[in-house]
Design an enzyme around this catalytic site. Structure first.
Site, PDB file in Angstrom:
ATOM      1  N   TYR A   1       0.816  -1.225   0.000  1.00  0.00           N
ATOM      2  CA  TYR A   1       0.000   0.000   0.000  1.00  0.00           C
ATOM      3  C   TYR A   1       0.842   1.264   0.000  1.00  0.00           C
ATOM      4  O   TYR A   1       0.471   2.273  -0.590  1.00  0.00           O
ATOM      5  CB  TYR A   1      -0.978  -0.011   1.183  1.00  0.00           C
ATOM      6  CG  TYR A   1      -2.119  -0.960   0.951  1.00  0.00           C
ATOM      7  CD1 TYR A   1      -2.983  -0.772  -0.127  1.00  0.00           C
ATOM      8  CD2 TYR A   1      -2.323  -2.062   1.768  1.00  0.00           C
ATOM      9  CE1 TYR A   1      -4.020  -1.656  -0.366  1.00  0.00           C
ATOM     10  CE2 TYR A   1      -3.357  -2.946   1.539  1.00  0.00           C
ATOM     11  CZ  TYR A   1      -4.210  -2.738   0.465  1.00  0.00           C
ATOM     12  OH  TYR A   1      -5.231  -3.606   0.214  1.00  0.00           O
TER      13      TYR A   1
ATOM     14  N   GLU B   1       2.668 -26.959  16.193  1.00  0.00           N
ATOM     15  CA  GLU B   1       2.091 -26.462  14.945  1.00  0.00           C
ATOM     16  C   GLU B   1       0.809 -25.666  15.141  1.00  0.00           C
ATOM     17  O   GLU B   1       0.487 -24.808  14.336  1.00  0.00           O
ATOM     18  CB  GLU B   1       1.833 -27.668  14.008  1.00  0.00           C
ATOM     19  CG  GLU B   1       1.258 -27.288  12.661  1.00  0.00           C
ATOM     20  CD  GLU B   1       0.904 -28.499  11.799  1.00  0.00           C
ATOM     21  OE1 GLU B   1       1.431 -29.594  12.071  1.00  0.00           O
ATOM     22  OE2 GLU B   1       0.110 -28.343  10.863  1.00  0.00           O
TER      23      GLU B   1
ATOM     24  N   ASP C   1       1.215 -32.074  13.399  1.00  0.00           N
ATOM     25  CA  ASP C   1       0.190 -33.059  13.027  1.00  0.00           C
ATOM     26  C   ASP C   1       0.871 -34.276  12.423  1.00  0.00           C
ATOM     27  O   ASP C   1       1.978 -34.180  11.890  1.00  0.00           O
ATOM     28  CB  ASP C   1      -0.770 -32.468  11.971  1.00  0.00           C
ATOM     29  CG  ASP C   1      -1.839 -31.585  12.598  1.00  0.00           C
ATOM     30  OD1 ASP C   1      -2.087 -31.718  13.818  1.00  0.00           O
ATOM     31  OD2 ASP C   1      -2.413 -30.752  11.866  1.00  0.00           O
TER      32      ASP C   1
END
Lengths: 374, 624
Positions: A115, A208, A260
């Site tokens: 921006y 995680e 995981d």
């Protein structure tokens, strides 16, 4: 604390000097590049510079460094080439803007950069174009964007007994213990640039998922296992990886990763350990001694975890990683093979089947014990 | 001509019309209105073309009751400045099916004027109103007729006939018919617009039911050369056509009566006193070349009979037995049959042979067909296993079929004569495209004449890019014999060829603003249907279309790359002007300098050089 006031002041001085030195170094790098461009123009020449090639063919695995690095190929960027002129200008602007950020010690984010460009009539098609130019700046200077005070939007967090001292303007010398707030501390520009002062922890556990991070805080894993807990929020952001590296190098803490039980989890751990091909142009983002302790594919059977089937893309990812030189031996290869054999995966939350605290009561102690022998 | 009429007279034309109106384009009020417009406008243009008149065509469509919803009755009027039609022909021309003047073999928009009659018939069936025809062929008197068709008898019924004085020739036809302008309007406007593109020498005005005027003034002052009527090519012929040609070439043995004798005497220029047999023969020999055929036949007969006019008046020819060389006649004076021998060596014998048995095959071929010389004729006879001197009148049905087959198969005939074609010409076509589209680039090509199945054809094509042309091209404007084809483009051979083209190869990408104008001229366009909207993919036509398109595409491609280079140079100059100052600004602060580097001179030099490059490329484009 036994240190006298005088000693304290000296320490602060030396720390802020360290930060000053780094700032100077970065500004010097930018200035050198800027001066070259300036001289070219002054001499009536179209400015140009060379940039290491980031094409796949130039990304090679360095066994000694234990990470991907860029090869020797480099590309010439010339402002005379109309196809490159736009990106040349964009990069010049970014260096110019990074120079201001660094000089004024102000922070920005990837999105903010995108921006901000508009205020200077520098056009970026979208944020991915500006992100790409930021990587160009990294490649040219061999410095991570964080050195130029540019940070990613996503934040991961940290919790545990760690004393830090800020170096950012207005907070110089201020200290903080990161076990004071049970939601954890977000790893942003101020934490990334802070000095690590002291800790009672003996290990860093990178986890995680945010949900498990909160559970670990609630279960006082930090106290029970003398650990600092870090939520990576999926793939660990650069600043988090830098922090992990500093905890390992400066505080001499071992780092373990808990993810995981799937191929993506395995790779999250791998990136913490040895980086990603995307960041092959950078150093000091890896913790080569980091260990992945679970959830392994072999844990799925061992702990009789509830599973869900792997998707097509999971399976494809397994095959892709089998070609990666880092997955050619050890548990990396072994677990990948088992995932492929099972074609099933398990979440960290799978342990909830055996009680909400099962993961911290049973699984974690066993894995911490195991980590010592890895 | 007359035999075609007889064929269709077997069924009533209304039956014929009803069973064929879909094919002829009168399937519903929308399509019918459009087709009627086409038929009348094309007739008007054809009439002007034939007489070399620059056409002024006024088309008017007005609703009988504008407040009624569509479909409703409309009055369709087409006025032209053509040669007009003689008053005596008007009732037949507009009041019977299959009456027309376009039966010769040459390129014209319509073939027999059938479509116009169909439109009139359609109008009468749907509104029960007569057709109004105003015509002046002498620029003095205008005949105005109101005509109804007697559908059962295929005969005109003149409802009203008036005359008035005028100062110009021309024809105005006005019919009342059921139509749907709200649906057909777009097509009709497109039709008028596209017609004026391919007929740049015509001025066409359209006054529509909503009082909108569409005016397309002529912008080319010369009419392209009119086509000539030519003899057929052997490849384009069938058994029926050969049979008709034989009939045309044979003459009946003339009845020798007072009128005939009077005619012969006049043609020979004999005074009343001087008509002995020898003086007649002497005179005939001298004047032979100028004598009409009937007279030659009678003179030939007289040469064997050795009679003067007086004696000739008293006999009747009974038989001319060519193989036995006997000429027999009935003598009224003696009331008995007599015969004389004919000398086969005599010139007169040959004359009679032609008359009775038709021409020899080789003569038939060289005289009745285009571009066959004696050598080819003999070669063909050998190929077709006929004796070269075989008399056409003696062919059996089977032999006729064999002859027709052989004519199709024989490959040594020359290509069809294309003088019967009337292409628009590259120059007017280019002018038209420029006027209509104001393009940045235009190229046109007229391919040399080619032929399919004995019908000559010429492909004209134009391609244009940029300017006023809308993007999303190529837009294809299809024409056949100066008629725009608007319906059923999907199955058309031109579209097929265009769609097969890989435009990327010609540097034309994305949604380019470009158009293709394709004009097929032929004595017979192989339309897929009688509605005349799409052209079948004949191999020869497809090949010519491809060659034309390839030629033009290459030209467009070179324009595109030149233009691309010019654009690139311009773009580079702009990019430098935009970005280099920015780089200068940023690097000044970055390197900690106060003053900007002195880059302006370098930039100016570079921009000037790029702009020069762009100019050069553009000039090259214009010169091409």
């Amino acid at each position: 604390m036994k240190t006298t006031k005088k000693e304290q002041e000296n320490k602060i001085k030396s720390r802020s000097k360290k930060a000053d030195d780094k700032q100077k170094l970065i500004l010097e790098i930018l200035k050198t590049h800027g001066a070259k461009i300036y001289d070219d123009l002054e001499n009536g020449k179209f400015p140009k510079f060379s940039i290491p090639s980031r094409s796949v063919s130039n990304i090679v695995y360095d066994k000694q460094l234990r990470q991907y690095i860029l090869g020797n190929n480099s590309a010439l960027r010339s402002s005379r080439n109309s196809a490159q002129l736009r990106s040349f200008t964009q990069l010049m602007w970014l260096a110019f803007f990074a120079n201001r950020l660094t000089t004024e010690r102000k922070s920005s984010t990837l999105r903010d950069i995108y921006y901000s460009s508009q205020a200077f009539a520098v056009e970026f098609e979208d944020q991915s174009e500006s992100d790409n130019i930021i990587v160009d700046l990294e490649a040219v200077t061999s410095r991570p964007r964080e050195d130029f005070h540019i940070f990613p939007e996503e934040r991961s967090s940290i919790f545990g007994d760690l004393n830090i001292e800020y170096t950012i303007p207005g907070y110089e010398g201020k200290t903080m213990n990161l076990a004071n707030h049970p939601d954890g501390y977000s790893i942003g520009p101020s934490l990334t640039t802070a000095e690590l002062v002291s800790t009672s922890a003996e290990i860093v556990i990178a986890i995680e998922k945010g949900g498990l991070f909160t559970r670990f805080v609630e279960e006082q894993v930090d106290k029970k296992f003398k650990s600092i807990i870090i939520n990576t929020g999926g793939q660990a952001p650069r600043s988090t990886r830098t922090l992990l590296k500093r905890l390992h190098d400066e505080m001499k803490l071992p780092v373990i990763c808990l993810t995981d039980g799937d191929v993506y989890g395995e790779h999250i751990a791998m990136v913490i350990k040895s980086g990603s091909a995307n960041a092959a142009h950078l150093r000091d983002l890896t913790v080569p001694d980091a260990k992945w302790v679970g959830v392994w594919a072999t844990d799925i059977e061992k702990y009789k975890l509830p599973t869900i089937p792997m998707t097509e893309s999971d399976i494809k990812r397994c095959y892709d990683l089998q070609k990666d030189p880092r997955y050619q031996d050890g548990i990396w290869k072994k677990e990948l093979d088992v995932f492929l054999k099972l074609k099933r995966k398990a979440e960290l939350e799978a342990f909830s089947k055996y009680g909400l605290t099962n993961i911290t009561d049973k699984y974690l102690p066993q894995k911490l014990e195991l980590a010592k022998s890895l | 001509m007359s035999s075609i009429k007889e064929k269709f007279n077997q069924i009533s034309p209304s039956e014929f019309f009803y069973s064929n109106r879909d094919l002829a384009g009168f399937s519903n009020p929308t399509r019918s209105l459009y087709t009627a417009v086409r038929e009348f406008v094309e007739n008007a243009l054809d009439a002007c073309d034939q007489k070399g008149i620059l056409p002024d065509v006024y088309l008017t469509i007005k609703a009988v009751d504008p407040d009624k919803p569509d479909p409703k009755p409309y009055i369709l009027t087409v006025k032209d400045n053509g040669p007009g039609i003689d008053a005596e022909h008007i009732p037949l021309a507009f009041g019977t099916v299959l009456y027309g003047s376009k039966f010769g073999l040459k390129q014209a928009r319509g073939m027999f004027g059938l479509g116009a009659t169909m439109a009139i018939l359609y109008g009468q069936i749907t509104t029960n109103k007569p057709v109004t025809v105003k015509s002046s062929s002498d620029a003095k008197i205008q005949n105005q007729f109101e005509i109804l068709l007697d559908i059962q008898k295929n005969k005109p019924v003149i409802v009203k006939h008036t005359t008035k004085e005028v100062s110009k020739t021309g024809l105005t036809v006005s019919i009342c018919l059921e139509g749907d302008y709200s649906k057909a309007g777009n097509k009709i406007r497109d039709y008028v617009y596209e017609t004026s593109l391919i007929t740049p020498y015509a001025s066409i005005t359209f006054d529509d039911p909503k009082d909108q005027k569409f005016s397309h003034p002529r912008f080319v002052k010369e009419i392209p050369p009119p086509p000539t009527i030519i003899r057929p090519h052997p490849h384009g012929i069938d058994v029926e056509r050969i049979r008709r040609m034989i009939v045309e070439s044979q003459f009946e043995i003339p009845t020798i009566d007072d009128a005939m004798i009077e005619k012969i005497r006049k043609d020979l220029g004999l005074s009343v006193k001087n008509f002995s047999f020898t003086s007649i023969m002497d005179k005939a020999k001298k004047k032979w070349k100028t004598l009409p055929r009937q007279v030659r036949v009678v003179i030939s007969l007289m040469s064997f009979l050795k009679m003067d006019f007086e004696k000739l008046n008293k006999i009747r020819i009974e038989d001319i037995d060519m193989p036995n060389k006997k000429l027999s006649y009935w003598d009224f004076g003696d009331s008995q049959s007599k015969s004389v021998d004919m000398d086969p060596e005599s010139e007169y014998y040959k004359q009679l042979t032609n008359t009775v048995q038709g021409e020899p095959l080789t003569t038939f071929l060289t005289k009745r067909f285009q571009r066959i010389g004696p050598t080819t004729a003999v070669k063909f006879a050998e190929f077709a296993k006929f004796k070269p001197e075989k008399r056409m009148g003696t062919l059996t049905n089977q032999e006729l079929v064999n002859l027709s087959d052989a004519l199709q198969k024989f490959e040594d005939f020359m290509a069809p004569d294309s003088s019967c074609l009337a292409p628009l010409g590259a120059e007017p076509l280019e002018k038209g495209i420029k006027k209509f589209f104001n393009p940045d680039f235009v190229a046109v090509v007229q391919r040399p004449a080619s032929a399919y199945s004995g019908f000559p054809f010429i492909i004209e094509m134009g391609i244009a890019y940029g300017g006023d042309i809308k993007s999303g091209g190529p837009h294809v404007y299809r024409y056949a014999n100066r008629i725009p084809l608007l319906y059923d483009e999907g199955s058309d051979v031109v579209l097929k060829v265009v769609n097969d083209t890989d435009w990327g190869r010609y540097k034309i990408k994305g949604e380019p603003p470009f158009i293709i104008v394709s004009h097929i001229c032929s004595t017979r366009i192989p339309y897929k249907t009688a509605g005349k909207e799409n052209v079948a993919d004949r191999q020869e036509i497809e090949r010519e279309l491809r060659l034309a398109l390839q030629f033009l595409s290459r030209k467009l491609s070179s324009f595109m790359s030149k233009r691309g280079q010019a654009e690139m140079a311009k773009k580079r100059a702009n990019l430098y002007a935009k970005y280099i100052p920015m780089i200068a600004e940023f690097c000044t602060e970055l390197s900690g300098k106060k003053k900007e580097p002195n880059y302006k001179k370098m930039l100016e030099t570079e921009i000037a050089s790029e702009n020069k490059k762009a100019k050069e490329e553009e000039n090259q484009i214009e010169n091409n």
